[in-house]
Motif scaffolding. Structure first.
Motif, PDB file in Angstrom:
ATOM      1  N   PHE A  28      38.946  38.572  39.883  1.00  0.00           N
ATOM      2  CA  PHE A  28      39.645  38.159  41.089  1.00  0.00           C
ATOM      3  C   PHE A  28      38.675  37.480  42.054  1.00  0.00           C
ATOM      4  CE2 PHE A  28      37.754  42.156  42.150  1.00  0.00           C
ATOM      5  CZ  PHE A  28      37.475  42.108  43.519  1.00  0.00           C
ATOM      6  N   GLY A  29      39.236  36.845  43.079  1.00  0.00           N
ATOM      7  CA  GLY A  29      38.408  36.213  44.102  1.00  0.00           C
ATOM      8  C   GLY A  29      39.211  35.236  44.930  1.00  0.00           C
ATOM      9  N   GLU A  30      38.554  34.615  45.888  1.00  0.00           N
ATOM     10  CA  GLU A  30      39.218  33.640  46.741  1.00  0.00           C
ATOM     11  C   GLU A  30      39.631  32.411  45.942  1.00  0.00           C
ATOM     12  OE1 GLU A  30      36.598  32.466  49.838  1.00  0.00           O
ATOM     13  OE2 GLU A  30      36.633  34.407  50.868  1.00  0.00           O
ATOM     14  N   SER A  31      40.781  31.866  46.289  1.00  0.00           N
ATOM     15  CA  SER A  31      41.182  30.585  45.735  1.00  0.00           C
ATOM     16  C   SER A  31      40.182  29.527  46.167  1.00  0.00           C
ATOM     17  CB  SER A  31      42.582  30.209  46.238  1.00  0.00           C
ATOM     18  OG  SER A  31      42.859  28.847  45.981  1.00  0.00           O
ATOM     19  N   LEU A  32      39.799  28.658  45.236  1.00  0.00           N
ATOM     20  CA  LEU A  32      38.848  27.605  45.562  1.00  0.00           C
ATOM     21  C   LEU A  32      39.341  26.767  46.737  1.00  0.00           C
ATOM     22  CD1 LEU A  32      36.399  25.758  45.016  1.00  0.00           C
ATOM     23  CD2 LEU A  32      37.813  24.546  43.334  1.00  0.00           C
TER      24      LEU A  32
ATOM     25  N   LYS B 191      43.633  32.811  50.454  1.00  0.00           N
ATOM     26  CA  LYS B 191      44.452  33.278  49.327  1.00  0.00           C
ATOM     27  C   LYS B 191      43.557  33.877  48.250  1.00  0.00           C
ATOM     28  CE  LYS B 191      47.606  31.584  45.732  1.00  0.00           C
ATOM     29  NZ  LYS B 191      48.263  30.362  45.168  1.00  0.00           N
ATOM     30  N   GLU B 192      43.947  35.051  47.742  1.00  0.00           N
ATOM     31  CA  GLU B 192      43.200  35.672  46.654  1.00  0.00           C
ATOM     32  C   GLU B 192      43.940  35.450  45.341  1.00  0.00           C
ATOM     33  OE1 GLU B 192      42.558  40.156  45.414  1.00  0.00           O
ATOM     34  OE2 GLU B 192      41.007  39.592  46.875  1.00  0.00           O
ATOM     35  N   ILE B 193      43.180  35.112  44.315  1.00  0.00           N
ATOM     36  CA  ILE B 193      43.731  34.958  42.973  1.00  0.00           C
ATOM     37  C   ILE B 193      43.200  36.094  42.112  1.00  0.00           C
ATOM     38  CG2 ILE B 193      43.856  33.488  40.934  1.00  0.00           C
ATOM     39  CD1 ILE B 193      43.357  31.091  42.711  1.00  0.00           C
TER      40      ILE B 193
END
Length: 211
Positions: free
Chosen positions: A74-78, A83-85
């Motif tokens: 998981f992590g931040e959307s580029l 938004k976390e993906i």
């Protein structure tokens, strides 16, 4: 003609500078591919899946009976830091993880192949490609690359590649790396090298046929 000391110094300096530049370029190219960094039999455990590369292989297959799920990816959307993906967003779907950087020539070369596979996966409703953008400390550079090349699949912004730990110790020095996860998010195939559309789509279809 007599060669003065100062002229000799300038010539020697130029040669040394050229040699250093060539060495730096070589190191950059090696870091972009597999190089010698996969020359080991096993690496650290992360989550439940333990990555193993016998003899430093660059393409590794895992039979269904031998697969274990990866850890939490998981992590931040580029493109949207608010938004976390998460891999969990794609439950019961085939997911193709691709660790990439806009600084990496093989990554840039394979991006159109990945996009073509994404469009086929969309058309068949079988899953998605999920990028993990690494080593791009200036965020705008990969954002511009994605926009300029019409890439529609999402990417997690992970410059330190902390998600490598969740991927069972996949060697973080090997960029690009592509991992096909089955619907249970277990690695079915790992590519520690640049990928092309046909090879990737054939592998995705093979995983799809398992169901």
């Amino acid at each position: 003609m007599k060669v003065t000391g100062s002229r000799f110094s300038k010539v020697s300096s130029s040669r040394i500078s050229a040699a250093l530049a060539a060495t730096a370029l070589t190191l950059t190219l090696v870091s972009c591919g597999a190089g010698d960094s996969v020359g080991h039999d096993a690496v650290a455990i992360g989550g439940q899946f333990e990555f193993v590369s016998p003899g430093g292989q660059q393409v590794i297959d895992y039979a269904p009976a031998d697969r274990k799920p990866v850890g939490k990816v998981f992590g931040e959307s580029l493109e949207d830091p608010k938004k976390e993906i998460s891999l969990d967003d794609f439950k019961d779907q085939i997911v193709v993880l691709n660790a990439w950087g806009q600084w990496c020539a093989p990554c840039r070369s394979e991006s159109d192949d990945l996009q073509a596979v994404q469009e086929k996966m969309d058309a068949e409703g079988i899953g998605t490609i999920l990028g993990i953008n690494v080593r791009d400390n200036v965020r705008q550079a990969p954002i511009d690359f994605v926009k300029d090349n019409g890439i529609t699949y999402p990417s997690i912004y992970d410059p330190a590649f902390v998600n490598a730990g969740a991927l069972g110790g996949i060697p973080a020095s090997v960029i690009p790396t592509t991992i096909i996860l089955d619907k249970q998010h277990r690695p079915a195939k790992v590519f520690l090298r640049e990928i092309d559309e046909k090879t990737l789509m054939d592998a995705v279809n093979k995983v799809k046929a398992e169901a």
